[in-house]
Design a protein around this motif. Sequence first.
Motif, short mmCIF file in Angstrom:
data_model
loop_
_atom_site.label_atom_id
_atom_site.label_comp_id
_atom_site.label_asym_id
_atom_site.label_seq_id
_atom_site.Cartn_x
_atom_site.Cartn_y
_atom_site.Cartn_z
N ASP A 112 0.83 -1.20 0.00
CA ASP A 112 0.00 0.00 0.00
C ASP A 112 0.87 1.26 0.00
O ASP A 112 0.55 2.24 -0.69
N LEU A 113 1.96 1.24 0.76
CA LEU A 113 2.88 2.38 0.74
C LEU A 113 3.44 2.61 -0.67
O LEU A 113 3.46 3.73 -1.16
N MET A 114 3.88 1.53 -1.29
CA MET A 114 4.46 1.65 -2.64
C MET A 114 3.42 2.13 -3.63
O MET A 114 3.68 3.02 -4.44
N ASN A 115 2.23 1.57 -3.55
CA ASN A 115 1.19 1.94 -4.50
C ASN A 115 0.74 3.39 -4.34
O ASN A 115 0.42 4.06 -5.33
N LEU A 116 0.72 3.89 -3.12
CA LEU A 116 0.26 5.25 -2.87
C LEU A 116 1.37 6.29 -2.90
O LEU A 116 1.17 7.41 -3.38
N ALA A 117 2.53 5.93 -2.36
CA ALA A 117 3.59 6.93 -2.18
C ALA A 117 4.82 6.71 -3.06
O ALA A 117 5.67 7.58 -3.14
N GLY A 118 4.93 5.53 -3.66
CA GLY A 118 6.08 5.25 -4.50
C GLY A 118 7.31 4.81 -3.73
O GLY A 118 8.40 4.76 -4.28
N ALA B 55 -1.89 -9.80 -0.47
CA ALA B 55 -2.35 -8.69 -1.31
C ALA B 55 -3.27 -9.22 -2.41
O ALA B 55 -3.04 -10.30 -2.96
N SER B 56 -4.27 -8.44 -2.73
CA SER B 56 -5.20 -8.82 -3.80
C SER B 56 -4.48 -8.76 -5.14
O SER B 56 -3.46 -8.09 -5.29
N PRO B 57 -5.01 -9.45 -6.15
CA PRO B 57 -4.42 -9.37 -7.48
C PRO B 57 -4.34 -7.92 -8.00
O PRO B 57 -3.36 -7.55 -8.65
N GLN B 58 -5.34 -7.10 -7.69
CA GLN B 58 -5.31 -5.70 -8.14
C GLN B 58 -4.17 -4.94 -7.47
O GLN B 58 -3.45 -4.18 -8.12
N LYS B 59 -3.98 -5.14 -6.17
CA LYS B 59 -2.87 -4.48 -5.47
C LYS B 59 -1.53 -4.94 -6.02
O LYS B 59 -0.61 -4.15 -6.15
N GLN B 60 -1.43 -6.22 -6.35
CA GLN B 60 -0.18 -6.74 -6.91
C GLN B 60 0.10 -6.12 -8.27
O GLN B 60 1.25 -5.76 -8.56
N ALA B 61 -0.93 -5.96 -9.10
CA ALA B 61 -0.75 -5.33 -10.41
C ALA B 61 -0.37 -3.86 -10.24
O ALA B 61 0.53 -3.36 -10.94
N ASP B 62 -1.03 -3.17 -9.32
CA ASP B 62 -0.69 -1.77 -9.04
C ASP B 62 0.75 -1.66 -8.56
O ASP B 62 1.48 -0.73 -8.93
N GLU C 7 3.28 -3.66 -9.29
CA GLU C 7 4.20 -3.85 -10.42
C GLU C 7 4.42 -2.54 -11.16
O GLU C 7 5.55 -2.19 -11.51
N ARG C 8 3.35 -1.79 -11.38
CA ARG C 8 3.47 -0.49 -12.05
C ARG C 8 4.23 0.51 -11.18
O ARG C 8 5.12 1.21 -11.65
N ALA C 9 3.90 0.58 -9.90
CA ALA C 9 4.55 1.52 -8.99
C ALA C 9 6.03 1.19 -8.86
O ALA C 9 6.88 2.09 -8.85
N PHE C 10 6.36 -0.09 -8.76
CA PHE C 10 7.76 -0.51 -8.65
C PHE C 10 8.52 -0.10 -9.90
O PHE C 10 9.64 0.45 -9.81
N GLU C 11 7.94 -0.36 -11.04
CA GLU C 11 8.59 0.02 -12.32
C GLU C 11 8.84 1.52 -12.38
O GLU C 11 9.93 1.96 -12.75
#
Length: 104
Positions: free
Chosen positions: A32-38, A84-91, A93-97
Motif C-alpha cells: 500500500d505504501l508503494m502503490n500510494l507513495a512510490g 495482497a489482492s491481485p489488483q494491489k499486486q498489479a498496481d 508492479e506499475r509503482a515498482f517500475e
Amino acid sequence: MDPQTEIELQAAAFRRLQKHLMQDRTDVQNIDLMNLAGFCRNCLSRWYQEAAAEQGIEIGKTEAREHFYGMTMDDWKANHQTEASPQKQADFERAFEQNVTRGG
C-alpha cells in the motif's frame, strides 16, 4: 542553522518515521505504501544501505533490512504482512517500475 544541527534534526526525523512505520503503523502494508507513495519500508532500508555504501560501509540487503525492520524479513512477514489482492499486486508492479526500476 549550522550543518551539524541540520544533520541531527534530519536523523531525528528519520528515526521518527522509522518508529512510526515499524511500531505505530504495522497495519500499513508495504504494498500500500508503494502503490500510494512510490516507496515502502524496503525502499527505506535500501536507501540506508546506499547511504552506508557512499560512506564506504558495506552492508548487505538482508542486514540493511534487519537493521531497519528491527527483525528478520521472515519475522516481519509472519507478524505483520497480509496477502495482497491481485489488483494491489498489479498496481505494485506499475509503482515498482515507475519508482524503483526507472526512478531509483
